[in-house]
Design an enzyme around this catalytic site. Structure first.
Site, PDB file in Angstrom:
ATOM      1  N   ASN A 118       3.740   0.646 -12.937  1.00 10.11           N
ATOM      2  CA  ASN A 118       4.747   0.162 -11.990  1.00 10.11           C
ATOM      3  C   ASN A 118       5.152  -1.259 -12.325  1.00 10.11           C
ATOM      4  O   ASN A 118       4.311  -2.093 -12.679  1.00 10.11           O
ATOM      5  CB  ASN A 118       4.181   0.213 -10.565  1.00 10.11           C
ATOM      6  CG  ASN A 118       3.994   1.624 -10.073  1.00 10.11           C
ATOM      7  OD1 ASN A 118       4.944   2.298  -9.709  1.00 10.11           O
ATOM      8  ND2 ASN A 118       2.750   2.101 -10.113  1.00 10.11           N
ATOM      9  N   GLU A 236       6.683  13.430  -5.779  1.00  7.15           N
ATOM     10  CA  GLU A 236       5.529  12.575  -5.495  1.00  7.15           C
ATOM     11  C   GLU A 236       4.936  12.880  -4.134  1.00  7.15           C
ATOM     12  O   GLU A 236       5.664  13.176  -3.187  1.00  7.15           O
ATOM     13  CB  GLU A 236       6.004  11.122  -5.437  1.00  7.15           C
ATOM     14  CG  GLU A 236       5.732  10.330  -6.666  1.00  7.15           C
ATOM     15  CD  GLU A 236       5.926   8.847  -6.378  1.00  7.15           C
ATOM     16  OE1 GLU A 236       5.100   8.077  -6.834  1.00  7.15           O
ATOM     17  OE2 GLU A 236       6.897   8.472  -5.699  1.00  7.15           O
TER      18      GLU A 236
HETATM   19  P1  C2E Z   1       4.086   4.396  -5.993  1.00  6.70           P
HETATM   20  O1  C2E Z   1       4.344   3.792  -7.318  1.00  6.70           O
HETATM   21  O2  C2E Z   1       5.171   5.179  -5.364  1.00  6.70           O
HETATM   22  O3  C2E Z   1       2.772   5.278  -6.202  1.00  6.70           O
HETATM   23  C1  C2E Z   1       2.505   6.497  -5.555  1.00  6.70           C
HETATM   24  C2  C2E Z   1       1.630   6.285  -4.342  1.00  6.70           C
HETATM   25  O4  C2E Z   1       1.481   7.537  -3.659  1.00  6.70           O
HETATM   26  C3  C2E Z   1       0.203   5.831  -4.678  1.00  6.70           C
HETATM   27  O5  C2E Z   1      -0.246   4.988  -3.627  1.00  6.70           O
HETATM   28  C4  C2E Z   1      -0.559   7.158  -4.654  1.00  6.70           C
HETATM   29  O6  C2E Z   1      -1.956   6.989  -4.430  1.00  6.70           O
HETATM   30  C5  C2E Z   1       0.113   7.826  -3.484  1.00  6.70           C
HETATM   31  N1  C2E Z   1      -0.031   9.286  -3.494  1.00  6.70           N
HETATM   32  C6  C2E Z   1      -0.065  10.114  -4.564  1.00  6.70           C
HETATM   33  N2  C2E Z   1      -0.163  11.399  -4.190  1.00  6.70           N
HETATM   34  C7  C2E Z   1      -0.203  11.394  -2.832  1.00  6.70           C
HETATM   35  C8  C2E Z   1      -0.312  12.440  -1.834  1.00  6.70           C
HETATM   36  O7  C2E Z   1      -0.374  13.634  -2.134  1.00  6.70           O
HETATM   37  N3  C2E Z   1      -0.307  12.043  -0.533  1.00  6.70           N
HETATM   38  C9  C2E Z   1      -0.224  10.730  -0.172  1.00  6.70           C
HETATM   39  N4  C2E Z   1      -0.243  10.441   1.134  1.00  6.70           N
HETATM   40  N5  C2E Z   1      -0.127   9.724  -1.073  1.00  6.70           N
HETATM   41  C10 C2E Z   1      -0.121  10.055  -2.392  1.00  6.70           C
HETATM   42  P2  C2E Z   1      -1.058   3.641  -3.913  1.00  6.70           P
HETATM   43  O8  C2E Z   1      -1.922   3.830  -5.114  1.00  6.70           O
HETATM   44  O9  C2E Z   1      -1.675   3.199  -2.637  1.00  6.70           O
HETATM   45  O10 C2E Z   1       0.096   2.624  -4.326  1.00  6.70           O
HETATM   46  C11 C2E Z   1       1.090   2.250  -3.428  1.00  6.70           C
HETATM   47  C12 C2E Z   1       2.214   1.520  -4.104  1.00  6.70           C
HETATM   48  O11 C2E Z   1       1.777   0.265  -4.616  1.00  6.70           O
HETATM   49  C13 C2E Z   1       2.774   2.250  -5.338  1.00  6.70           C
HETATM   50  O12 C2E Z   1       3.664   3.253  -4.926  1.00  6.70           O
HETATM   51  C14 C2E Z   1       3.441   1.105  -6.064  1.00  6.70           C
HETATM   52  O13 C2E Z   1       4.707   0.838  -5.514  1.00  6.70           O
HETATM   53  C15 C2E Z   1       2.511  -0.048  -5.756  1.00  6.70           C
HETATM   54  N6  C2E Z   1       1.608  -0.272  -6.907  1.00  6.70           N
HETATM   55  C16 C2E Z   1       0.454   0.356  -7.238  1.00  6.70           C
HETATM   56  N7  C2E Z   1      -0.076  -0.155  -8.380  1.00  6.70           N
HETATM   57  C17 C2E Z   1       0.798  -1.123  -8.808  1.00  6.70           C
HETATM   58  C18 C2E Z   1       0.809  -2.035  -9.926  1.00  6.70           C
HETATM   59  O14 C2E Z   1      -0.047  -2.043 -10.824  1.00  6.70           O
HETATM   60  N8  C2E Z   1       1.876  -2.893  -9.989  1.00  6.70           N
HETATM   61  C19 C2E Z   1       2.860  -2.912  -9.038  1.00  6.70           C
HETATM   62  N9  C2E Z   1       3.852  -3.799  -9.169  1.00  6.70           N
HETATM   63  N10 C2E Z   1       2.880  -2.071  -7.999  1.00  6.70           N
HETATM   64  C20 C2E Z   1       1.855  -1.199  -7.871  1.00  6.70           C
HETATM   65 MG    MG Z   2       5.053   4.438  -9.058  1.00  7.68          MG
HETATM   66 MG    MG Z   3       6.742   6.298  -5.534  1.00  6.31          MG
END
Ligand code: C2E
Ligand code: MG
Ligand code: MG
Ligand code: MG
Length: 280
Positions: A118, A236
């Site tokens: 990301n 997603e």
């Molecule tokens: P994102 O990039 O849209 O990542 C997908 C999010 O959906 C992830 O949350 C993932 O754990 C979650 N997810 C996947 N499958 C499911 C499902 O079946 N149900 C539900 N309820 N959730 C699911 P996560 O890991 O908490 O990350 C949240 C957001 O934080 C990410 O959304 C992204 O925008 C940001 N993020 C995470 N890692 C990074 C990073 O290294 N750098 C940056 N800039 N942003 C990050």
């Molecule tokens: Mg993503």
């Molecule tokens: Mg997403």
């Protein structure tokens, strides 16, 4: 009576704010040392092809694991890191971990899948930020085809012109580029018109909430539209098998969601998938 309730809820509200502010300050004071102490951990979540059931990719998602083992999720710290600018460092750290992992897979002659990272909106303010990515990629000698960058749709509105230039640069570097959280922001259709992304990630809001006939028709149309533009689609946040079956019927390309796996530490991902990519 009503007034009393109002007062109490106000006290409670102030407490909530105070706790939140204290936590923010704690995070802000410790983020730099946390990075040096390896408290940030990269998790991987598989992406599964609906055509053949193979794991065809993974997304890198960062977690903050405190010395007391408490895990903090990105939604809690990314907004703060974007405000302070620290996100730039963290994103590069995540990218380096991903390159390290890919290098290991290549050296071990394992089954290799592309990994997406990301990209924070903050990067777009720096003209040459992609040079840093290139430098790390070259340091680990990673073929570009294994790298994908995810840009969230909500940045587009403010930065359409800048973003266009960035996408061109990403393509010139040979990376694939996906539009993350598609359908949750303002300008979805204009984005598709102006920004030549390779992959569309349909936001999990479409699958988390109660699914309606109307919603299904929208998903179906988005997939059809993407197909016409030769853009791949990733659904997603998919949590149930009936959803998977329905998406397959709609000719969606890829599913990423708890229905297959939650994000997990790299070592777990390796033992679970690398030599056995078939999921169903
Ligand atoms: P994102 O990039 O849209 O990542 C997908 C999010 O959906 C992830 O949350 C993932 O754990 C979650 N997810 C996947 N499958 C499911 C499902 O079946 N149900 C539900 N309820 N959730 C699911 P996560 O890991 O908490 O990350 C949240 C957001 O934080 C990410 O959304 C992204 O925008 C940001 N993020 C995470 N890692 C990074 C990073 O290294 N750098 C940056 N800039 N942003 C990050
Ligand atoms: Mg993503
Ligand atoms: Mg997403
Ligand atoms: Mg997001």
């Amino acid at each position: 009576e009503k007034e009393k309730h109002f007062l109490w809820s106000n006290v409670f509200y102030n407490d909530v704010i105070r706790v939140k502010m204290r936590k923010e300050k704690e995070m802000k004071d410790s983020m730099e040392s946390a990075l040096n102490n390896d408290e940030f951990s990269v998790y991987l979540q598989p992406k599964v092809s609906l055509e053949n059931g193979n794991v065809v990719g993974a997304e890198a998602l960062v977690r903050w694991i405190r010395p007391n083992k408490e895990m903090i999720y990105p939604d809690e710290f990314i907004p703060l890191f974007e405000k302070t600018g620290f996100i730039i460092k963290l994103d590069l750290y995540v990218f380096e971990k991903v390159c390290q992992t890919l290098r290991k897979w290549i050296d071990e002659n394992r089954y290799i899948i592309p990994i997406s990272v990301n990209l924070s909106r903050n990067h777009l303010h720096f003209k040459d930020f992609l040079k840093e990515y290139k430098k790390i990629q070259e340091q680990y000698r990673i073929p570009s085809e294994y790298i994908e960058l995810e840009i969230t749709e909500t940045v587009v509105f403010e930065n359409l012109q800048i973003l266009k230039g960035v996408i061109d640069e990403i393509h010139a570097m040979g990376y694939r580029c996906s539009m993350d959280d598609f359908g949750s922001g303002y300008s979805s259709l204009n984005v598709l018109k102006e920004i030549p992304v390779d992959i569309l990630k349909i936001d999990r809001i479409f699958f988390n909430c109660e699914q309606t006939d109307r919603g299904d028709k929208i998903i179906q149309s988005v997939i059809g539209l993407a197909k016409k533009l030769t853009i791949d689609t990733v659904a997603e946040g998919v949590e149930t098998i009936p959803q998977v079956e329905q998406l397959k019927e709609m000719a969606c390309d890829i599913v990423q969601g708890y229905v297959f796996d939650k994000p997990m530490p790299i070592s777990d991902f390796e033992s679970k998938y690398k030599d056995n990519p078939k999921l169903f």
